[in-house]
Enzyme design. Structure first.
Site, mmCIF file in Angstrom:
data_model
loop_
_atom_site.group_PDB
_atom_site.id
_atom_site.type_symbol
_atom_site.label_atom_id
_atom_site.label_comp_id
_atom_site.label_asym_id
_atom_site.label_seq_id
_atom_site.Cartn_x
_atom_site.Cartn_y
_atom_site.Cartn_z
ATOM 1 C CG ASP A 120 -71.511 59.754 39.424
ATOM 2 O OD1 ASP A 120 -71.143 58.733 38.800
ATOM 3 O OD2 ASP A 120 -71.949 60.772 38.870
ATOM 4 C CB SER B 179 -83.604 46.640 21.246
ATOM 5 O OG SER B 179 -84.926 46.691 21.696
ATOM 6 C CG LEU B 180 -81.992 43.768 16.526
ATOM 7 C CD1 LEU B 180 -80.623 43.278 16.084
ATOM 8 C CD2 LEU B 180 -82.944 43.808 15.342
ATOM 9 C CD GLU C 16 -77.010 43.532 8.399
ATOM 10 O OE1 GLU C 16 -76.621 44.260 9.327
ATOM 11 O OE2 GLU C 16 -77.875 43.874 7.583
ATOM 12 C CE LYS D 250 -77.433 41.974 18.852
ATOM 13 N NZ LYS D 250 -76.635 42.638 19.869
ATOM 14 N NE ARG E 243 -80.766 50.906 21.486
ATOM 15 C CZ ARG E 243 -81.554 50.597 22.506
ATOM 16 N NH1 ARG E 243 -81.172 50.902 23.727
ATOM 17 N NH2 ARG E 243 -82.702 49.998 22.324
ATOM 18 C CE1 TYR F 285 -76.920 48.792 13.567
ATOM 19 C CE2 TYR F 285 -74.631 48.152 13.846
ATOM 20 C CZ TYR F 285 -75.802 48.627 14.370
ATOM 21 O OH TYR F 285 -75.868 48.935 15.690
ATOM 22 C CE LYS G 173 -77.706 38.989 21.775
ATOM 23 N NZ LYS G 173 -78.158 39.003 23.094
ATOM 24 C CB CYS H 180 -95.693 34.835 50.039
ATOM 25 S SG CYS H 180 -96.490 35.688 51.391
ATOM 26 C CB CYS I 88 -96.815 39.413 52.351
ATOM 27 S SG CYS I 88 -95.037 39.090 52.182
HETATM 28 S S1 IVH Z 1 -79.909 46.572 13.381
HETATM 29 C C1 IVH Z 1 -84.005 47.929 13.908
HETATM 30 N N1 IVH Z 1 -77.657 45.399 12.773
HETATM 31 O O1 IVH Z 1 -77.605 45.241 18.313
HETATM 32 C C2 IVH Z 1 -82.763 47.214 14.063
HETATM 33 N N2 IVH Z 1 -77.999 46.061 15.025
HETATM 34 O O2 IVH Z 1 -80.072 44.468 19.950
HETATM 35 C C3 IVH Z 1 -81.706 48.030 14.661
HETATM 36 N N3 IVH Z 1 -76.103 45.625 16.511
HETATM 37 O O3 IVH Z 1 -78.747 48.332 19.447
HETATM 38 C C4 IVH Z 1 -80.439 47.370 14.843
HETATM 39 N N4 IVH Z 1 -74.792 44.741 14.986
HETATM 40 O O4 IVH Z 1 -76.292 48.159 18.809
HETATM 41 C C5 IVH Z 1 -78.400 45.949 13.756
HETATM 42 N N5 IVH Z 1 -75.693 44.406 12.090
HETATM 43 C C6 IVH Z 1 -76.420 44.939 13.040
HETATM 44 C C7 IVH Z 1 -75.950 45.066 14.370
HETATM 45 C C8 IVH Z 1 -76.784 45.613 15.340
HETATM 46 C C9 IVH Z 1 -74.896 45.093 16.254
HETATM 47 C C10 IVH Z 1 -76.561 46.062 17.835
HETATM 48 C C11 IVH Z 1 -77.102 47.463 17.901
HETATM 49 C C12 IVH Z 1 -78.486 47.356 18.475
HETATM 50 C C13 IVH Z 1 -78.474 46.007 19.080
HETATM 51 C C14 IVH Z 1 -79.866 45.435 19.014
#
Ligand code: IVH
Length: 714
Positions: A44, A89-90, A123, A125, A146, A234, A322, A440, A446
């Site tokens: 800030d 996360s994934l 699905e 993303k 989150r 989801y 991705k 190094c 260092c």
């Molecule tokens: S499943 C245990 N499904 O991707 C699995 N995530 O990198 C929990 N996201 O934080 C996530 N579409 O914000 C899931 N169809 C989908 C999604 C999804 C977007 C995002 C989500 C998560 C991030 C994971």
């Protein structure tokens, strides 16, 4: 820092340039990486400073000024919510091979054959902001962001304004149900919002994701209500009973309760179907009307998900495929070398600022010496840079046809730019291959490495010492107050010295300023004294507050090569206490034991082993420990008949793979080891068990077969 009204226009311009760069970088770390490196207050302060200078010098406001972009930074404004189950996360896949590997890993873990079907849901993303919605007896009671996955912000009032989020569920939902999904903004809504913002003279948002995040984090819910937001469900968090047996079945249930589920979700049975889905979605991407950044695959059967479990923070049963990264063209203005805490010389490309996917990029990595040679990158070249969601931007290509005559080849230094020791590329004894990184050799002498190690030590994921930032570490190090972590705690015994160093530093800065302005030097130290007292008091309190520390954080802070937050947690879970760690790593079978820990491979085990085999590391750690109380790593929540026990699997297992057996035992709090000793509690022996079974008999360890083991763990 110079007061704004004392800045010359040239200074203001320079500072605005730096602020734009720094703030963009902090935004990136915060939004893209979810890993901010400065406190909310410091962030800030940067924005305020930027706004202050812009107000004084309106003609110097930059096109890429941070005040044109609303960062929507989380702050202390919302109450915190601890997620009952972490928001995970994934893992990522970037190619078809990565996806095939993912399915292969799942099959191997479950002990399936190549021809066995393994159905997954595919699905889109969604690129928005994930949220967790808690329903009790069908009524929406709490909504949270989150955050860091463990703890988010309570944004219930704001989420209630989103029409896709039902306030009361239809049908017969479980009594407790946490539905998780993504809040997002359509392209249409995003454009309309920005038009409105512009008309009202307000800042415009960089992309739909930021605007969704900014809208959910509004303090005034009526503002959120005025923004068109949507939600796709989801997954789920806490749930009192599972209403279906598959991911696809769960999504159908969610729909029946009144949630919106993405209409494109598809159940796929083969790798070919999965990849076809990916290409279909990729070709539709531009016409969907909302941003997606890939496709998520999840093993459909929930019983299999359960068996697969998690590695660190991501499930083994899912991956995100991705889309290719976004790219932009710009000019390579210079190459600078940064020396990291492990001595690695990292070449950083200084670029002409360019926007890539809504973020201004001014620095990018060139990885290493070979990469510069491979690209034939020269200073002055036009280059393509690439930014993929959550990774540091990188230079991927040089446009040779656009090379100017003046382009200058870059010679990679063979000495450390800081301590001037030789910088070398180690040769692997086994493979005879040269390391890609030049390092190094200065080690402890260092200064760059020392300072980086100390900065790492106090960083957020490690000791997280409030009031002790990078600049202060540099200053204290330069003045001989800091050499190793223990010295940080020793500062609490010399507040006067600390105060003096800070006061002198401030005085030197103001002298510099006076000199630059051609004025006579004065003794300015007095005025600052009060302020200094406060800074010193805060610093002392910040250090004092961290004298009790969790074992995982302590291990991460040590800066062992290849050991970050995740591995540190694995080690802490395995050794449980600092005494366990010290004993375990100096034991005769230390290497073997390290390699037996699920998630730790040979290279990492070797690095950890080497660290503890080095007497000066052990001594420095001992000095540090005189200041600390290290809290043991709590045993996993589930108390089970095997928690705390050391188990060895040997012979052939028939009901599950070795990997699954091990993961399961560890999730129940057992320690799985590769060799039998007097400390072993249980040996699970299948057909063909050999020497380990004999060892067990020798040490009088309990031996059971696989069925008995399964009966024991239920
Ligand atoms: S499943 C245990 N499904 O991707 C699995 N995530 O990198 C929990 N996201 O934080 C996530 N579409 O914000 C899931 N169809 C989908 C999604 C999804 C977007 C995002 C989500 C998560 C991030 C994971």
């Amino acid at each position: 820092m110079k007061a704004v009204d004392k800045l010359t226009s040239a200074e203001a311009e320079k500072e605005l340039d730096k602020l734009a760069r720094d703030i963009a970088e902090h935004d990136r770390r915060y939004h893209a990486e979810d890993a901010p490196t400065i406190s909310d207050a410091d962030y800030d302060a940067l924005r305020r400073r930027n706004a202050g200078i812009e107000a004084k010098f309106p003609l110097l406001v930059r096109a890429d000024s941070p005040s044109h972009r609303v960062g929507a930074k989380a702050s202390e404004r919302f109450a915190k919510v601890t997620h009952r189950l972490p928001m995970l996360s994934l893992d990522n896949a970037f190619s078809d091979e990565d996806v095939a590997d993912f399915l292969g890993r799942v099959r191997r873990f479950l002990g399936l054959q190549d021809e066995d079907e393994i159905a997954v849901t595919a699905e889109p993303k969604i690129d928005g902001l994930s949220a967790s919605l808690r329903y009790e007896n069908g009524v929406f009671v709490q909504g949270a962001t989150r955050g860091d996955g463990q703890e988010g912000e309570d944004v219930t009032a704001n989420l209630k304004t989103i029409s896709d989020i039902p306030l009361r569920l239809k049908g017969k939902p479980p009594a407790v149900l946490e539905v998780r999904g993504e809040v997002y903004m359509t392209h249409k809504a995003f454009e309309a919002l920005n038009k409105r913002q512009e008309k009202d003279g307000k800042p415009v948002y960089a992309n739909p994701r930021n605007s969704a995040a900014g809208s959910v984090r509004q303090l005034d819910p009526s503002i959120t209500a005025s923004r068109a937001l949507n939600f796709f469900a989801y997954t789920w968090g806490e749930i009192s009973e599972l209403p279906a047996k598959t991911q696809s079945g769960m999504l159908e249930k969610f729909q029946s309760y009144g949630f919106v589920v993405n209409p494109l979700v598809k159940r796929c049975e083969t790798l070919e179907q999965v990849l076809k889905f990916y290409r279909d979605i990729e070709s539709k991407r531009a016409r969907l009307g909302y941003d997606i950044d890939g496709v998520v695959y999840k093993v459909d059967r929930l019983d299999l998900q359960d068996r697969l479990g998690f590695v660190s923070r991501s499930p083994r049963w899912a991956t995100a495929h991705k889309f290719p990264a976004e790219q932009a063209e710009t000019v390579l203005e210079d190459i600078e070398i940064q020396v990291g805490r492990t001595g690695k010389l990292a070449p950083v490309a200084r670029l002409k600022p360019v926007t890539v996917g809504g973020v201004v990029v001014q620095n990018a990595t060139l990885h290493n010496e070979d990469q510069i040679a491979r690209l034939d990158a020269r200073i002055g070249d036009t280059v393509i840079i690439q930014r993929a969601g959550d990774v540091i931007p990188q230079v991927v290509k040089v446009l040779l046809e656009q090379r100017p005559r003046s382009a200058r080849p870059y010679k990679f230094p063979d000495r450390c730019p800081i301590c001037h020791s030789h910088a070398v590329r180690e040769v692997d004894e086994k493979t005879g291959k040269q390391d890609v990184d030049r390092r190094c050799t200065g080690g402890l002498i260092c200064d760059a490495q020392t300072v980086e190690r100390l900065k790492y030590f106090v960083a957020r994921d490690a000791f997280d010492i409030e009031g002790l930032g990078g600049t202060m570490i540099e200053l204290f190090h330069a003045r001989g107050l800091l050499k190793e972590p223990a010295d940080i705690f020793a500062l609490t015994e010399k507040p006067d010295k600390v105060s003096k160093v800070l006061a002198e530093h401030r005085a030197a800065l103001s002298e510099e300023r006076r000199a630059a302005e051609g004025k006579e030097p004065v003794k300015a130290a007095k005025k600052a004294a009060d302020k200094e007292d406060k800074v010193v008091a805060n610093l002392m309190a910040g250090i004092e507050a961290r004298r009790t520390i969790g074992l995982d954080r302590l291990i991460n802070a040590l800066g062992i090569r290849h050991v970050g937050e995740t591995t540190a947690r694995l080690l802490a879970r395995h050794y449980r206490s600092i005494a366990g760690l010290l004993d375990g790593t100096k034991a005769e079978n230390a290497r073997e034991e390290l390699e037996s820990i699920e998630g730790i491979g040979g290279v990492v085990a070797e690095a950890i082993h080497d660290f503890f085999a080095e007497p000066h590391n052990v001594k420095a750690l001992a000095r540090l420990l005189t200041w600390l109380t290290v809290t043991d790593m709590a045993a996993p929540l589930k108390t089970s008949p095997v928690s705390g026990k050391t188990v060895v699997f040997t012979g052939t297992l028939e009901k599950m793979t070795r990997q699954e057996a091990k993961a399961r035992a560890e999730s129940l709090g057992a320690k799985v080891s590769g060799s039998v000793s007097a400390k072993t509690d249980i040996v699970v022996a299948g057909p063909g068990a050999g020497s380990k079974l004999k060892d067990a008999q020798k040490h009088g360890v309990e031996v059971m077969d696989e069925d008995a083991w399964l009966a024991l763990i239920g």
